[in-house]
Scaffold this motif. Structure first.
Motif, short mmCIF file in Angstrom:
data_model
loop_
_atom_site.label_atom_id
_atom_site.label_comp_id
_atom_site.label_asym_id
_atom_site.label_seq_id
_atom_site.Cartn_x
_atom_site.Cartn_y
_atom_site.Cartn_z
N SER A 1 0.84 -1.20 0.00
CA SER A 1 0.00 0.00 0.00
C SER A 1 0.87 1.25 0.00
O SER A 1 1.86 1.33 0.74
CB SER A 1 -0.89 0.01 1.25
N MET A 2 0.49 2.24 -0.80
CA MET A 2 1.23 3.49 -0.82
C MET A 2 1.12 4.25 0.50
O MET A 2 1.95 5.11 0.79
CB MET A 2 0.74 4.38 -1.96
N GLU A 3 0.11 3.95 1.29
CA GLU A 3 -0.06 4.63 2.58
C GLU A 3 0.82 4.04 3.67
O GLU A 3 1.02 4.69 4.71
CB GLU A 3 -1.52 4.55 3.02
N ALA A 4 1.33 2.84 3.48
CA ALA A 4 2.16 2.19 4.50
C ALA A 4 3.17 1.30 3.79
O ALA A 4 3.03 0.07 3.74
CB ALA A 4 1.29 1.38 5.46
N PRO B 1 -1.37 12.17 3.39
CA PRO B 1 -0.63 11.07 4.02
C PRO B 1 0.17 10.24 3.04
O PRO B 1 1.27 9.77 3.37
CB PRO B 1 -1.74 10.23 4.68
N VAL B 2 -0.35 10.05 1.83
CA VAL B 2 0.39 9.30 0.81
C VAL B 2 1.66 10.05 0.43
O VAL B 2 2.75 9.47 0.34
CB VAL B 2 -0.50 9.05 -0.42
N LEU B 3 1.55 11.36 0.22
CA LEU B 3 2.73 12.15 -0.14
C LEU B 3 3.75 12.20 0.99
O LEU B 3 4.97 12.19 0.74
CB LEU B 3 2.31 13.57 -0.53
N ARG B 4 3.27 12.22 2.23
CA ARG B 4 4.22 12.17 3.36
C ARG B 4 4.95 10.83 3.40
O ARG B 4 6.13 10.77 3.77
CB ARG B 4 3.49 12.43 4.68
#
Length: 224
Positions: free
Chosen positions: A101-104, A131-134
């Protein structure tokens, strides 16, 4: 809960079309000299950083990951769709592909010289984009580069717009709005390419290729 359900539905939708998607898009770079040129500029910037590790996030069937590897980068792909990853592993057996996942991301902090996000954020609901960009910022080494590609909204008064994508609902962003979101995540715009829609294109959207960079320690000016 609705947003997470949307991610699950998108993943399942891409699982269902993985074979068709690979057949339709595996040769698209061959007929896209501007895309190849901007990917080449991205690859050169990554090589110049001294860290050639690049993650192709939302890699799909892996054809762009393979192109990056042919450009002299240590490229690997990540996608939420297990069927896409199975296709990529079959078609590009010499490269690494992971479900994720791009989020984690299962990638250490400051590990990469580059991140490619080629239309992989279009299904991300706007509240989930920061959050994805971070997370992109987290995995990039200082001085590393992000190339993010997306479709533009109709104007500055429409920072985001939803559209009916063939596979799942998707979003467009006004380029300056997305660039500002990148800055807030610690990624400064370096350059952008705007490709105008052609008369034969099914959707008359501008396509944006935006190159950004994570600040390196030596970027700070003395006395700043």
């Amino acid at each position: 809960m609705v947003e997470h359900d949307a991610f699950g539905a998108t993943r399942e939708a891409y699982d269902a079309v993985a074979a068709t998607y690979a057949r339709l898009f595996r040769d698209t770079l061959r007929d896209s000299p501007l895309d190849r040129a901007f990917l080449g500029a991205f690859a050169e910037a990554v090589r110049a950083s001294g860290n050639r590790r690049v993650a192709d996030l939302g890699c799909g069937p892996g054809h762009v990951t393979a192109h990056l590897a042919e450009s002299g980068l240590s490229a690997f792909g990540v996608d939420a769709s297990e069927a896409m990853i199975e296709t990529a592993r079959r078609d590009c057996p010499g490269l690494r592909f992971d479900v994720g996942s791009m989020e984690a991301l299962d990638i250490p902090d400051d590990a990469l010289g580059g991140v490619l996000s080629r239309w992989s954020v279009i299904h991300t609901p706007p509240p989930r984009l920061p959050p994805v960009l971070r997370e992109f910022h987290r995995v990039l080494a200082p001085g590393g580069h992000l190339l993010i590609c997306f479709s533009a909204s109709d104007g500055p008064d429409r920072p985001t717009q939803v559209f009916d994508h063939t596979v799942a609902p998707a979003y467009r962003w006004w380029p300056d709005h997305l660039a500002a979101t990148l800055r807030a995540s610690g990624l400064a715009e370096v350059a952008r390419m705007v490709r105008e829609p052609q008369p034969a294109d099914r959707r008359q959207f501008k396509e944006i290729h935006l190159l950004a960079r994570k600040a390196a320690p030596h970027d700070a000016r003395p006395g700043a």
